[in-house]
Design an enzyme around this catalytic site. Structure first.
Site, PDB file in Angstrom:
ATOM      1  N   GLU A 175       0.819  -1.216   0.000  1.00 54.06           N
ATOM      2  CA  GLU A 175       0.000   0.000   0.000  1.00 54.06           C
ATOM      3  C   GLU A 175       0.854   1.269   0.000  1.00 54.06           C
ATOM      4  OE1 GLU A 175      -2.832  -0.279   3.195  1.00 54.06           O
ATOM      5  OE2 GLU A 175      -3.679  -2.143   2.459  1.00 54.06           O
ATOM      6  N   GLU A 382      -5.028  -8.567   0.950  1.00 55.18           N
ATOM      7  CA  GLU A 382      -5.685  -8.176   2.213  1.00 55.18           C
ATOM      8  C   GLU A 382      -7.169  -7.958   1.971  1.00 55.18           C
ATOM      9  OE1 GLU A 382      -4.222  -4.794   4.419  1.00 55.18           O
ATOM     10  OE2 GLU A 382      -2.135  -5.411   4.137  1.00 55.18           O
TER      11      GLU A 382
END
Ligand code: IFM
Length: 481
Positions: A175, A382
């Site tokens: 991320e 995720e």
């Protein structure tokens, strides 16, 4: 992964043979042992020890003590039938100053963890960077500086050289949007800077660092190794069809998504991003060969998804309100490139983070990626939800909301696979309750409950539910449906 691992689906919600059933964690969120065996502070140690930055002054000093309990944790993973485990390496545990030679004890810890996983039949998926930059590198300028990207490439070579004989799947960055925009623009994450130009510079050097790391890994790893990156792509939706809202959605797509997809997968920054941010920077920090470096062939892209991003243009008199892109909702200050955009949480069900529950966003994201990059396998690296779990008097933890969340999102993944999207695995966030960044230990994402006084682990009902799924590969009807 080979093409033969993905076969046609049957009529039941059967996932393809070879589909990876995993859970994910990150070093600073679980390891603890912050000052042991040569580890030095990362930006998250500094940030969490700065009064007012993290809920109730919580830190990752002890976290859930995974550093000392990893063998028990792997045993738990085995009991839960996981076929894969995604973890990250703490850069300052391996290379305390962020440069120079590695600390053997740091590498030994990850080697022991990987050996334990392999012994349990669980495939390790290693993330090099999950937000914990060595503080010394931040002191030298951090991600806004080119040298940090260069140091990241060197660190990748060290970890690749040490673990390449036993880890087959690698992720460079987790991320990077959070690292750049929450770390350097909104300041809600470490290092807590609020400088929009620094955020855009950081974004570029994360892209460059990714490319340098892929090159270093390819040089260090055997050819069978797979290398990718995990992106929290925003499934951006305009609040209305009004042209101003469509324009707001385009802008967030540029600065939230295409700022990564462009250089990493297409070899160029999108032109509209440069135009949108022209009043902040001329992007002259991008050197001629940088986008070619960032554009390395990847074996997969990891998708991290929690909630869609609904945006509108700021109405007159309304100032733009930032979003944490699935990392906090609420009160985030504006981030670079999003100053005139308002973020909305649609009505309906929410998690304890205040994020709306909407699995259609995951389906839409997966089909978009398959349309735009048809040859690129995807992993869900995720997905999960925080709820206010409570331990019942009999010691069990009933978390039907989490089961429902996982069910709807896995149904979306299954539908995407049925539509031809090449999804190779799913990693639940998270294996354990852990340090949820600016929220400290107040938000529980784990499938396994952690008692923060005793550090005892108790699998929640969702962990048992997920274990059945991992065993059968079939998504059942929702209990009570
Ligand atoms: O806990 C985080 C993780 O570190 C990165 N992705 C989102 C999770 C939930 O906020």
């Amino acid at each position: 992964m080979t093409a033969s691992e993905t076969r046609p689906l049957t009529a039941t919600r059967q996932f393809p043979p070879g589909f990876l059933w995993g859970a994910a964690t990150a070093a600073y969120q679980i390891e603890g042992a912050a000052a042991e065996d040569g580890r030095t502070p990362s930006i998250w140690d500094t940030f969490s020890h700065t009064p007012g930055k993290v809920f109730a002054g919580h830190t990752g000093d002890v976290a859930v003590d995974h550093y000392h309990r990893f063998r028990d944790d792997v045993r738990l993973m085995k009991e839960l039938g996981l076929s894969a485990y995604r973890f990250s390496v703490s850069w300052s545990r391996v290379q305390p100053t962020g440069r120079g030679p590695a600390v053997q004890k740091g590498l030994d810890f990850y080697r022991a963890l990987v050996d334990e996983l392999l012994g349990a039949g669980i495939r390790p998926v290693l993330t090099l960077y999950h937000w914990d930059l060595p503080q010394e590198l931040e002191d030298a300028g951090g991600w806004p500086e080119r040298s940090t990207a260069e140091r990241f490439g060197e660190y990748a070579a060290i970890v690749g050289g040490a673990l390449g004989d036993r880890v087959e799947r690698w992720t460079t960055l987790n991320e990077p949007w959070c690292s750049a925009f929450l770390g350097y623009a909104s300041g809600n994450h470490a290092p807590g800077r609020t400088d929009p130009v620094a955020a855009l510079r950081a974004a570029h050097h994360l892209n460059l660092g990714h490319g340098l790391a892929v090159q270093a890994l390819r040089a260090a790893l055997p050819p069978r190794a797979e290398v990718g990156v995990s992106l929290n792509l925003h499934q951006v939706r305009p609040l209305t069809d009004a042209p101003e809202d469509l324009e707001a959605a385009r802008r967030i797509d540029a600065v939230g998504n295409r700022v990564w997809l462009g250089p990493m997968l297409d070899g160029a920054y999108p032109e509209d991003l440069a135009a949108d941010t022209a009043r902040l920077t001329d992007w002259s920090f991008v050197q001629p060969a940088d986008t070619a470096t960032a554009h390395q062939p990847l074996d997969y892209v990891g998708i991290n998804y929690y909630t869609p991003t609904v945006v509108s243009a700021a109405a007159r008199g309304e100032s733009g309100g930032g979003s944490d892109g699935g990392h906090g909702g609420g009160d985030f200050s504006p981030w670079a490139g999003a100053e005139d955009v308002v973020f909305h949480q649609p009505p309906g069900e929410r998690t304890a983070m205040g994020w709306s529950v909407d699995a259609s966003g995951l389906y839409d994201l997966l089909t978009r990626m398959a349309r735009d990059y048809p040859e690129l396998p995807l992993l869900i690296t995720e997905n999960g939800a925080a709820f206010d779990d409570e331990v019942a008097p009999d010691g069990t933890v009933h978390d039907p909301e989490r089961i429902a969340y996982l069910h709807s999102h896995l149904d979306a993944v299954h539908r995407a696979v049925g539509s031809g999207v090449d999804v190779r695995g799913y990693f639940l966030w998270s294996l354990l309750d852990n340090f949820e960044w600016a929220y400290g230990y107040a938000k529980r994402f784990g499938a396994v409950h952690v008692d923060y006084d005793t550090l005892a682990r108790t699998p929640k009902a969702s962990a048992r539910w997920y274990a059945d799924l991992a065993r059968t590969g079939v998504l059942p009807e929702l209990p009570g449906a």
